[in-house]
Design a protein around this motif. Structure first.
Motif, PDB file in Angstrom:
ATOM      1  N   LEU A  28       0.929   4.173  -2.791  1.00  0.00           N
ATOM      2  CA  LEU A  28       0.132   5.467  -2.531  1.00  0.00           C
ATOM      3  C   LEU A  28       1.322   6.400  -2.380  1.00  0.00           C
ATOM      4  O   LEU A  28       1.273   7.520  -2.989  1.00  0.00           O
ATOM      5  CB  LEU A  28       0.019   5.483  -0.698  1.00  0.00           C
TER       6      LEU A  28
ATOM      7  N   ASP B 264       1.005  -1.192   0.127  1.00  0.00           N
ATOM      8  CA  ASP B 264      -0.055   0.034  -0.075  1.00  0.00           C
ATOM      9  C   ASP B 264       0.888   1.135  -0.075  1.00  0.00           C
ATOM     10  O   ASP B 264       0.655   2.449  -0.823  1.00  0.00           O
ATOM     11  CB  ASP B 264      -0.848  -0.128   1.137  1.00  0.00           C
TER      12      ASP B 264
ATOM     13  N   CYS C 273     -10.042  10.602   4.142  1.00  0.00           N
ATOM     14  CA  CYS C 273      -9.254  11.610   3.358  1.00  0.00           C
ATOM     15  C   CYS C 273      -7.961  11.102   3.119  1.00  0.00           C
ATOM     16  O   CYS C 273      -7.583  10.453   4.121  1.00  0.00           O
ATOM     17  CB  CYS C 273      -9.605  13.074   3.693  1.00  0.00           C
ATOM     18  N   VAL C 274      -7.476  11.431   1.856  1.00  0.00           N
ATOM     19  CA  VAL C 274      -6.176  11.233   1.599  1.00  0.00           C
ATOM     20  C   VAL C 274      -5.411  12.670   1.447  1.00  0.00           C
ATOM     21  O   VAL C 274      -5.968  13.032   0.445  1.00  0.00           O
ATOM     22  CB  VAL C 274      -5.622  10.195   0.649  1.00  0.00           C
TER      23      VAL C 274
ATOM     24  N   THR D  66       1.929  12.064   3.129  1.00  0.00           N
ATOM     25  CA  THR D  66       0.695  11.944   2.540  1.00  0.00           C
ATOM     26  C   THR D  66       0.098  11.406   3.809  1.00  0.00           C
ATOM     27  O   THR D  66       0.662  10.446   4.668  1.00  0.00           O
ATOM     28  CB  THR D  66       0.649  10.820   1.546  1.00  0.00           C
TER      29      THR D  66
ATOM     30  N   VAL E  41      -3.358   9.380   5.627  1.00  0.00           N
ATOM     31  CA  VAL E  41      -4.798   8.696   5.388  1.00  0.00           C
ATOM     32  C   VAL E  41      -5.405   8.753   6.639  1.00  0.00           C
ATOM     33  O   VAL E  41      -5.160   8.458   7.605  1.00  0.00           O
ATOM     34  CB  VAL E  41      -4.398   7.268   5.067  1.00  0.00           C
ATOM     35  N   THR E  42      -6.596   9.307   6.650  1.00  0.00           N
ATOM     36  CA  THR E  42      -7.543   9.755   7.651  1.00  0.00           C
ATOM     37  C   THR E  42      -8.796   8.720   7.827  1.00  0.00           C
ATOM     38  O   THR E  42      -9.122   8.173   6.619  1.00  0.00           O
ATOM     39  CB  THR E  42      -7.836  11.184   7.790  1.00  0.00           C
TER      40      THR E  42
END
Length: 166
Positions: free
Chosen positions: A46, A42, A80-81, A93, A95-96
């Motif tokens: 990402l 991942d 969100c990202v 970056t 990730v939430t």
């Protein structure tokens, strides 16, 4: 203290203060992974997607001439990202999860972390695994049409593939 520890401490501190952050990726603007707390597959994907998002956002900001790129936000059904520039050659970056109600507060803290981490990478880390951000005003690559090349070059540029024997 080495650059990796400083950056790691910054990311750990952000994760402690902002529990809605489910994962973080630090990558070069070229899409190469520097550090992450996501599963490796991942994180690698990402990192590449963040670089593409950054490149597009950077170009859009330059085109509309309304200031510098600050972040790229992709809202999904469960969070969100968000990608922030981190120095000259890195991206942070995040990730939430769906609990990310205070995006303004997250942006403020994340921008500060990205700035500090980027400064460390720029000065001590030497842009680990990353290339510098291209000049936004540089012309895009232009392809030369084959018809405009001299006949000699056109022949030498033809593929030399042949059908394999059956």
């Amino acid at each position: 203290m080495d650059a990796g520890m400083v950056v790691g401490n910054e990311l750990l501190g952000l994760r402690r203060r902002r529990p809605e952050v489910a994962g973080a990726v630090l990558a070069g603007t070229d899409g190469l992974l520097i550090s992450s707390d996501l599963p490796s597959t991942d994180a690698t994907h990402l990192a590449a997607l963040a670089a593409a998002s950054y490149g597009l956002g950077h170009r859009v900001a330059d085109t509309v001439r309304r200031g510098e790129f600050r972040e790229s936000v992709v809202c999904i059904s469960d969070g969100c990202v968000v990608t922030y520039p981190a120095g000259r050659s890195a991206l942070l970056t995040l990730v939430t999860g769906s609990a990310a109600n205070d995006l303004d507060g997250l942006h403020e803290e994340a921008r500060a972390v990205a700035h500090r981490a980027g400064r460390v990478l720029d000065t001590r880390g030497g842009g680990i695994g990353a290339t510098a951000v291209p000049d936004a005003h540089a012309p895009l690559a232009v392809r030369t049409p084959m018809a405009t090349l001299p006949a000699q070059l056109r022949r030498s540029a033809r593929p030399t593939w042949r059908r394999p024997p059956i």
